[in-house]
Scaffold this motif. Structure first.
Motif, PDB file in Angstrom:
ATOM      1  N   ASP A  70       0.823  -1.210   0.000  1.00  0.00           N
ATOM      2  CA  ASP A  70       0.000   0.000   0.000  1.00  0.00           C
ATOM      3  C   ASP A  70       0.856   1.259   0.000  1.00  0.00           C
ATOM      4  OD1 ASP A  70      -2.349  -1.521   0.104  1.00  0.00           O
ATOM      5  OD2 ASP A  70      -2.307  -1.594   2.297  1.00  0.00           O
ATOM      6  N   ARG A  71       2.074   1.157   0.529  1.00  0.00           N
ATOM      7  CA  ARG A  71       2.980   2.308   0.617  1.00  0.00           C
ATOM      8  C   ARG A  71       4.134   2.222  -0.385  1.00  0.00           C
ATOM      9  NH1 ARG A  71       3.591   3.685   7.099  1.00  0.00           N
ATOM     10  NH2 ARG A  71       1.408   3.342   7.681  1.00  0.00           N
ATOM     11  N   GLY A  72       4.064   1.226  -1.291  1.00  0.00           N
ATOM     12  CA  GLY A  72       5.116   1.067  -2.279  1.00  0.00           C
ATOM     13  C   GLY A  72       6.440   0.654  -1.687  1.00  0.00           C
ATOM     14  N   LEU A  73       6.416  -0.096  -0.572  1.00  0.00           N
ATOM     15  CA  LEU A  73       7.646  -0.461   0.135  1.00  0.00           C
ATOM     16  C   LEU A  73       7.956  -1.953   0.061  1.00  0.00           C
ATOM     17  CD1 LEU A  73       7.153   1.708   3.351  1.00  0.00           C
ATOM     18  CD2 LEU A  73       8.612   2.214   1.394  1.00  0.00           C
ATOM     19  N   HIS A  74       7.166  -2.733  -0.680  1.00  0.00           N
ATOM     20  CA  HIS A  74       7.414  -4.172  -0.760  1.00  0.00           C
ATOM     21  C   HIS A  74       8.739  -4.425  -1.470  1.00  0.00           C
ATOM     22  CE1 HIS A  74       5.188  -2.756  -4.240  1.00  0.00           C
ATOM     23  NE2 HIS A  74       5.619  -3.786  -4.943  1.00  0.00           N
ATOM     24  N   VAL A  75       9.427  -5.489  -1.048  1.00  0.00           N
ATOM     25  CA  VAL A  75      10.767  -5.775  -1.584  1.00  0.00           C
ATOM     26  C   VAL A  75      10.758  -6.933  -2.574  1.00  0.00           C
ATOM     27  CG1 VAL A  75      11.891  -4.879   0.480  1.00  0.00           C
ATOM     28  CG2 VAL A  75      11.347  -7.316   0.347  1.00  0.00           C
ATOM     29  N   ALA A  76       9.580  -7.452  -2.894  1.00  0.00           N
ATOM     30  CA  ALA A  76       9.456  -8.528  -3.872  1.00  0.00           C
ATOM     31  C   ALA A  76       8.016  -8.551  -4.366  1.00  0.00           C
ATOM     32  CB  ALA A  76       9.828  -9.882  -3.251  1.00  0.00           C
ATOM     33  N   PRO A  77       7.773  -9.086  -5.566  1.00  0.00           N
ATOM     34  CA  PRO A  77       6.405  -9.126  -6.083  1.00  0.00           C
ATOM     35  C   PRO A  77       5.433  -9.867  -5.169  1.00  0.00           C
ATOM     36  CG  PRO A  77       7.978  -9.605  -7.833  1.00  0.00           C
ATOM     37  CD  PRO A  77       8.765  -9.588  -6.550  1.00  0.00           C
ATOM     38  N   ASP A  78       5.940 -10.870  -4.449  1.00  0.00           N
ATOM     39  CA  ASP A  78       5.067 -11.652  -3.573  1.00  0.00           C
ATOM     40  C   ASP A  78       5.178 -11.221  -2.108  1.00  0.00           C
ATOM     41  OD1 ASP A  78       7.623 -12.519  -3.175  1.00  0.00           O
ATOM     42  OD2 ASP A  78       7.137 -14.672  -3.176  1.00  0.00           O
ATOM     43  N   ASP A  79       5.672  -9.999  -1.869  1.00  0.00           N
ATOM     44  CA  ASP A  79       5.816  -9.493  -0.504  1.00  0.00           C
ATOM     45  C   ASP A  79       4.501  -8.882  -0.047  1.00  0.00           C
ATOM     46  OD1 ASP A  79       6.558  -8.427   1.900  1.00  0.00           O
ATOM     47  OD2 ASP A  79       8.128  -7.101   1.115  1.00  0.00           O
ATOM     48  N   HIS A  80       3.776  -9.610   0.799  1.00  0.00           N
ATOM     49  CA  HIS A  80       2.467  -9.153   1.274  1.00  0.00           C
ATOM     50  C   HIS A  80       2.479  -8.853   2.768  1.00  0.00           C
ATOM     51  CE1 HIS A  80       0.770 -10.166  -2.619  1.00  0.00           C
ATOM     52  NE2 HIS A  80       1.272 -11.394  -2.522  1.00  0.00           N
ATOM     53  N   ARG A  81       3.645  -8.545   3.313  1.00  0.00           N
ATOM     54  CA  ARG A  81       3.745  -8.271   4.737  1.00  0.00           C
ATOM     55  C   ARG A  81       3.002  -6.985   5.113  1.00  0.00           C
ATOM     56  NH1 ARG A  81       9.792  -7.622   5.705  1.00  0.00           N
ATOM     57  NH2 ARG A  81       9.610  -6.838   3.554  1.00  0.00           N
ATOM     58  N   ALA A  82       2.508  -6.969   6.332  1.00  0.00           N
ATOM     59  CA  ALA A  82       1.844  -5.777   6.860  1.00  0.00           C
ATOM     60  C   ALA A  82       2.880  -4.845   7.482  1.00  0.00           C
ATOM     61  CB  ALA A  82       0.794  -6.162   7.902  1.00  0.00           C
ATOM     62  N   VAL A  83       2.637  -3.549   7.389  1.00  0.00           N
ATOM     63  CA  VAL A  83       3.532  -2.562   7.993  1.00  0.00           C
ATOM     64  C   VAL A  83       3.708  -2.845   9.474  1.00  0.00           C
ATOM     65  CG1 VAL A  83       3.743  -0.124   8.631  1.00  0.00           C
ATOM     66  CG2 VAL A  83       3.098  -0.754   6.292  1.00  0.00           C
ATOM     67  N   ALA A  84       2.588  -3.084  10.179  1.00  0.00           N
ATOM     68  CA  ALA A  84       2.643  -3.308  11.629  1.00  0.00           C
ATOM     69  C   ALA A  84       3.486  -4.530  11.977  1.00  0.00           C
ATOM     70  CB  ALA A  84       1.231  -3.459  12.201  1.00  0.00           C
ATOM     71  N   ASP A  85       3.398  -5.588  11.167  1.00  0.00           N
ATOM     72  CA  ASP A  85       4.204  -6.783  11.411  1.00  0.00           C
ATOM     73  C   ASP A  85       5.697  -6.471  11.297  1.00  0.00           C
ATOM     74  OD1 ASP A  85       2.253  -8.684  11.973  1.00  0.00           O
ATOM     75  OD2 ASP A  85       1.889  -9.106   9.862  1.00  0.00           O
ATOM     76  N   VAL A  86       6.066  -5.734  10.256  1.00  0.00           N
ATOM     77  CA  VAL A  86       7.478  -5.416  10.040  1.00  0.00           C
ATOM     78  C   VAL A  86       8.011  -4.550  11.176  1.00  0.00           C
ATOM     79  CG1 VAL A  86       9.109  -4.212   8.538  1.00  0.00           C
ATOM     80  CG2 VAL A  86       7.297  -5.629   7.540  1.00  0.00           C
ATOM     81  N   VAL A  87       7.238  -3.529  11.554  1.00  0.00           N
ATOM     82  CA  VAL A  87       7.666  -2.636  12.630  1.00  0.00           C
ATOM     83  C   VAL A  87       7.823  -3.416  13.938  1.00  0.00           C
ATOM     84  CG1 VAL A  87       7.013  -0.643  14.030  1.00  0.00           C
ATOM     85  CG2 VAL A  87       6.681  -0.588  11.553  1.00  0.00           C
ATOM     86  N   ALA A  88       6.852  -4.278  14.231  1.00  0.00           N
ATOM     87  CA  ALA A  88       6.915  -5.066  15.469  1.00  0.00           C
ATOM     88  C   ALA A  88       8.131  -5.984  15.484  1.00  0.00           C
ATOM     89  CB  ALA A  88       5.634  -5.880  15.631  1.00  0.00           C
ATOM     90  N   ARG A  89       8.430  -6.621  14.355  1.00  0.00           N
ATOM     91  CA  ARG A  89       9.568  -7.542  14.312  1.00  0.00           C
ATOM     92  C   ARG A  89      10.898  -6.796  14.365  1.00  0.00           C
ATOM     93  NH1 ARG A  89       6.651 -10.667   9.462  1.00  0.00           N
ATOM     94  NH2 ARG A  89       5.087 -11.794  10.690  1.00  0.00           N
ATOM     95  N   GLN A  90      10.946  -5.597  13.802  1.00  0.00           N
ATOM     96  CA  GLN A  90      12.159  -4.793  13.940  1.00  0.00           C
ATOM     97  C   GLN A  90      12.419  -4.474  15.406  1.00  0.00           C
ATOM     98  OE1 GLN A  90      11.434  -1.394  11.425  1.00  0.00           O
ATOM     99  NE2 GLN A  90      12.317  -2.357   9.612  1.00  0.00           N
ATOM    100  N   LEU A  91      11.353  -4.169  16.136  1.00  0.00           N
ATOM    101  CA  LEU A  91      11.497  -3.881  17.557  1.00  0.00           C
ATOM    102  C   LEU A  91      11.910  -5.125  18.331  1.00  0.00           C
ATOM    103  CD1 LEU A  91       8.306  -1.695  18.127  1.00  0.00           C
ATOM    104  CD2 LEU A  91      10.663  -0.883  18.265  1.00  0.00           C
ATOM    105  N   GLU A  92      11.243  -6.227  18.076  1.00  0.00           N
ATOM    106  CA  GLU A  92      11.418  -7.414  18.904  1.00  0.00           C
ATOM    107  C   GLU A  92      12.773  -8.087  18.721  1.00  0.00           C
ATOM    108  OE1 GLU A  92       6.647  -8.488  19.125  1.00  0.00           O
ATOM    109  OE2 GLU A  92       7.927  -9.474  17.662  1.00  0.00           O
ATOM    110  N   TYR A  93      13.388  -7.928  17.557  1.00  0.00           N
ATOM    111  CA  TYR A  93      14.694  -8.559  17.378  1.00  0.00           C
ATOM    112  C   TYR A  93      15.820  -7.717  17.962  1.00  0.00           C
ATOM    113  CZ  TYR A  93      18.219 -11.643  15.573  1.00  0.00           C
ATOM    114  OH  TYR A  93      19.250 -12.548  15.499  1.00  0.00           O
TER     115      TYR A  93
END
Length: 401
Positions: A149-172
């Motif tokens: 939705d924000r034009g930030l996907h890194v592959a054609p099949d990248d369907h990750r949610a923004v919230a998931d990515v942000v949460a995983r960046q924090l948690e690792y």
């Protein structure tokens, strides 16, 4: 022959390029020998990645790299890691700063390193630092947007949610660096700090305004590659959340634990409500109809994710228990139940104005009742199961690292 210390690598991630870039520039100015490695994915659609290496004095390298197999994760392994090793050999007296693109999760770097033992011979990953823009973190965790939705996907099949990515960046992260805009309300500042403490209680909090920022985040030796992945931490005896159901500053957290299994249909029916009640959830659980499988559970941005993490030790012959980590086996031994073995649910929830009592009631309702338990475990496979066939059994007993 004198051993030359391996250069230390500090990994910067974060969803705000402005905040991450400001931190990187400050570190470069502090240490003229520090090398910053950045991979720009602005031209990802054209199949290329731009690699920049710079110091405070200027650009050292500016190279366009072909995207390996059309996959940024493959490029990470085939270009990013070799670049770090090469720079370590060419400039042995310089530490390295790896700034990840905003949509890349730091665990991808760690996973690539785990499969590349030659990297550890050349460099030492010192710390994984996630930079947080205090003015936007709540909105990014609460949004229902996908990266696409924000034009930030890194592959054609990248369907990750923004919230998931942000949460995983924090948690690792082992270090959370908060970058606060100067016009931020003091109460919002305190609330953001509380939210981050609830989300990642194991990480060291650092304020970007601290007097000696480089000393707070570089050469700290905070990264421990032996730690299990976030969803499997409880299996190995590590805490996955704080118990603060009433909360403070509007931020509450709840750790829900249970030995009895979930009823698959009731859990399925409750997923939408569970997603709506919480800002972030994570952990492991088991359902009565599939008692052999450890299920990982996570929620963010209104979405729910469930996936297999391996087998419960109680479902395996003792001869295979040595396949699990020592921490996993010690934790299982310390918490072993004569009926359930090591099977147990441990879920952590964090939310703004979290309705902890309602959440606990909903989760408890999803567990097997006394009557259903009394029917015996032989009847559990006959329960209606919307999750049938959804989870495969990996060959390993452990959650992926």
């Amino acid at each position: 022959m004198t051993d030359i210390p391996r250069p230390a690598v500090t990994v910067l991630s974060g969803f705000s390029p402005a905040a991450t870039g400001a931190v990187a520039r400050r570190l470069l100015v502090d240490d003229p020998s520090l090398l910053l490695v950045v991979h720009s994915i602005d031209d990802l659609a054209d199949g290329t990645v731009r690699r920049l290496v710079r110091t405070a004095a200027g650009i050292v390298e500016d190279v366009t790299v072909e995207l390996v197999h059309g996959c940024f994760s493959c490029t990470l392994r085939d270009d990013v890691l070799p670049t770090l090793v090469r720079l370590a050999h060419e400039r042995p007296g310089s530490d390295l700063l790896l700034a990840l693109p905003r949509a890349v999760e730091p665990e991808a770097v760690a996973a690539a390193c785990a499969h590349s033992p030659w990297v550890a011979e050349a460099v030492r990953f010192d710390s994984y630092v996630t930079v947080v823009d205090a003015g936007r973190i709540t909105g990014d965790l609460d949004t229902t947007d996908d990266l696409r939705d924000r034009g930030l996907h890194v592959a054609p099949d990248d369907h990750r949610a923004v919230a998931d990515v942000v949460a995983r960046q924090l948690e690792y992260a082992d270090t959370i660096l908060t970058w606060t805009p100067p016009d931020t309300d003091p109460l919002d500042r305190v609330r953001t700090a509380t939210l981050l403490r609830r989300l990642v209680p194991w990480a060291v909090p650092v304020d970007a305004d601290t007097g000696d920022l480089p000393a707070a985040i570089r050469r700290t030796h905070r990264h421990d590659p032996r730690l299990p992945a976030t969803l499997g931490r409880a299996l190995a005896g590590y805490p996955i959340g704080d118990q603060a159901p009433t909360g403070d500053w509007g931020v509450a957290s709840l750790v829900f634990e249970a030995r009895r299994p979930f009823h698959p249909q009731r859990l399925h029916d409750a997923l939408e409500d569970l997603a709506g009640l919480t800002l972030r959830a994570r952990g492991q659980l088991w359902i009565a109809s599939q008692p052999d499988t450890v299920l990982g559970f996570e929620a963010a941005g209104g979405g729910i994710g469930l996936g297999g993490l391996g087998y419960w030790l109680a479902a395996l012959p003792p001869a295979r228990w040595t396949e699990a980590s020592l921490d996993r086996r010690l934790t299982a031994d310390a918490t072993w139940d004569p009926y359930y073995g090591d099977r147990r649910t441990t879920l952590a929830f964090v939310g703004l104005d979290l309705a902890s009592d309602a959440l606990t009631t909903l989760l408890t309702h999803c567990l097997l009742t006394d009557d259903e338990l009394a029917d015996g475990h032989d009847t559990w496979p006959t329960l209606p199961d919307p999750f049938a066939g959804c989870f495969t059994h990996p060959e390993t007993t452990d959650a992926p690292a």
